[in-house]
Write a protein that holds these residues in place. Structure first.
Motif, short mmCIF file in Angstrom:
data_model
loop_
_atom_site.label_atom_id
_atom_site.label_comp_id
_atom_site.label_asym_id
_atom_site.label_seq_id
_atom_site.Cartn_x
_atom_site.Cartn_y
_atom_site.Cartn_z
N SER A 76 41.05 37.95 33.88
CA SER A 76 40.57 38.62 35.09
C SER A 76 39.08 38.37 35.32
O SER A 76 38.57 38.67 36.39
CB SER A 76 40.81 40.12 35.01
N ARG A 77 38.40 37.87 34.29
CA ARG A 77 36.95 37.63 34.29
C ARG A 77 36.13 38.93 34.36
O ARG A 77 34.96 38.91 34.73
CB ARG A 77 36.55 36.68 35.43
N LEU A 78 36.76 40.05 34.04
CA LEU A 78 36.04 41.32 33.97
C LEU A 78 35.42 41.45 32.58
O LEU A 78 36.00 41.01 31.59
CB LEU A 78 36.99 42.49 34.22
N ASN A 79 34.24 42.07 32.52
CA ASN A 79 33.62 42.30 31.21
C ASN A 79 34.25 43.56 30.58
O ASN A 79 35.08 44.23 31.20
CB ASN A 79 32.09 42.40 31.33
N ASP A 80 33.85 43.88 29.36
CA ASP A 80 34.45 45.00 28.64
C ASP A 80 34.36 46.32 29.39
O ASP A 80 35.33 47.07 29.47
CB ASP A 80 33.79 45.16 27.26
N ASP A 81 33.18 46.63 29.95
CA ASP A 81 33.01 47.88 30.69
C ASP A 81 33.89 47.92 31.93
O ASP A 81 34.45 48.97 32.27
CB ASP A 81 31.55 48.08 31.08
N GLU A 82 34.02 46.80 32.61
CA GLU A 82 34.86 46.74 33.81
C GLU A 82 36.34 46.87 33.45
O GLU A 82 37.09 47.57 34.15
CB GLU A 82 34.59 45.44 34.56
N ILE A 83 36.75 46.24 32.36
CA ILE A 83 38.13 46.38 31.91
C ILE A 83 38.43 47.84 31.60
O ILE A 83 39.47 48.38 31.98
CB ILE A 83 38.40 45.49 30.68
N LYS A 84 37.49 48.50 30.94
CA LYS A 84 37.66 49.92 30.60
C LYS A 84 37.71 50.78 31.86
O LYS A 84 38.53 51.70 31.95
CB LYS A 84 36.50 50.37 29.70
N GLU A 85 36.86 50.49 32.82
CA GLU A 85 36.84 51.25 34.07
C GLU A 85 38.18 51.15 34.80
O GLU A 85 38.75 52.16 35.24
CB GLU A 85 35.70 50.73 34.95
N ILE A 121 38.45 44.38 44.07
CA ILE A 121 39.55 44.00 44.96
C ILE A 121 39.88 42.51 44.90
O ILE A 121 40.98 42.11 45.26
CB ILE A 121 39.28 44.44 46.41
N LYS A 122 38.97 41.70 44.42
CA LYS A 122 39.21 40.26 44.36
C LYS A 122 39.96 39.84 43.09
O LYS A 122 40.42 38.71 43.00
CB LYS A 122 37.91 39.48 44.48
N VAL A 123 40.07 40.73 42.14
CA VAL A 123 40.77 40.42 40.90
C VAL A 123 42.28 40.47 41.15
O VAL A 123 42.79 41.40 41.78
CB VAL A 123 40.40 41.42 39.78
N GLU A 124 42.97 39.46 40.66
CA GLU A 124 44.43 39.41 40.79
C GLU A 124 45.06 40.40 39.80
O GLU A 124 44.68 40.42 38.62
CB GLU A 124 44.95 38.00 40.49
N SER A 125 46.00 41.19 40.28
CA SER A 125 46.65 42.16 39.40
C SER A 125 47.37 41.48 38.24
O SER A 125 47.40 41.99 37.13
CB SER A 125 47.60 43.07 40.19
N SER A 126 47.94 40.30 38.48
CA SER A 126 48.64 39.58 37.40
C SER A 126 47.65 39.11 36.32
O SER A 126 48.00 39.08 35.14
CB SER A 126 49.44 38.40 37.95
N ASP A 127 46.41 38.78 36.69
CA ASP A 127 45.40 38.40 35.71
C ASP A 127 45.00 39.59 34.86
O ASP A 127 44.84 39.48 33.64
CB ASP A 127 44.17 37.79 36.39
N TYR A 128 44.83 40.75 35.51
CA TYR A 128 44.48 41.95 34.75
C TYR A 128 45.64 42.38 33.85
O TYR A 128 45.43 42.80 32.71
CB TYR A 128 44.05 43.09 35.70
N LEU A 129 46.85 42.25 34.35
CA LEU A 129 48.03 42.55 33.53
C LEU A 129 48.05 41.66 32.29
O LEU A 129 48.34 42.13 31.18
CB LEU A 129 49.32 42.37 34.34
#
Length: 188
Positions: A76-85, A121-129
């Motif tokens: 998802s290219r989110l950092n640790d804090d963003e993943i946690k959020e 909103i630009k992050v793909e839900s499948s990438d975060y999954l």
């Protein structure tokens, strides 16, 4: 060094601990994470809350536990804090709906809601999954369904979301709990 010699320090610390609620260690996975966290910090968390904070950091930065400085890439290219959020928002949404087992479309919809709430909103839900199931393993796939690795993890991060929400949202949340506290009983 024998297994007994490796286990002796942690067993000694567990016996000395009077504050930590060990009931959270009710699955082999949670016990494994507890040992990984202990081996990293060489102390027993004082509370379950401390354990969950340490758990998230250990999962994200050292998912493979014993492999030094090994970090998996976030799809998802989110950092640790963003993943946690986002994860906290996801836990809150699913706990609010009282769902704990999800098919692929349901979990993607919940993730989309969590991403929208947190502004990613630009992050793909499948990438975060993918990140939740393959990088953090906070969500596990069982057959065709998905579920949190432990119900208490979802409860903790749902409570974290509530704690971090705006004052306006907090007032709305706590006011609505006066009429129905059952849904978020564990978070409260």
């Amino acid at each position: 060094m024998s297994k007994e010699e490796l286990a002796a320090p942690i067993i000694s610390k567990i016996k000395e601990s009077k504050e930590f609620d060990f009931s959270v260690l009710d699955t082999p996975l949670m016990l494994t994470w507890f040992i990984i966290i202990y081996n990293k910090k060489f102390k027993i968390p004082k509370t379950k809350l401390g354990f969950y904070e340490d758990l998230f950091g250990a999962i994200l930065s050292r998912h493979d536990g014993l492999k030094e400085s090994y970090n998996r890439a976030s799809k998802s290219r989110l950092n640790d804090d963003e993943i946690k959020e986002v994860f906290s928002a996801l836990c809150y949404i699913t706990r609010k709906s009282q769902d704990s087992l999800f098919n692929f479309e349901e979990i993607k919809d919940y993730i989309r809601q969590a991403l929208n709430i947190t502004g990613y909103i630009k992050v793909e839900s499948s990438d975060y999954l993918y990140d939740l199931t393959n990088v953090t393993c906070l969500l596990k796939k069982d057959g065709l369904d998905y579920e949190f690795i432990h119900e208490s993890v979802a409860q903790y991060f749902s409570a974290h979301f509530i704690k971090e929400t705006s004052e306006e949202n907090a007032i709305e949340f706590y006011t609505s709990r006066i009429k129905n506290c059952k849904i978020f009983e564990d978070e409260l």
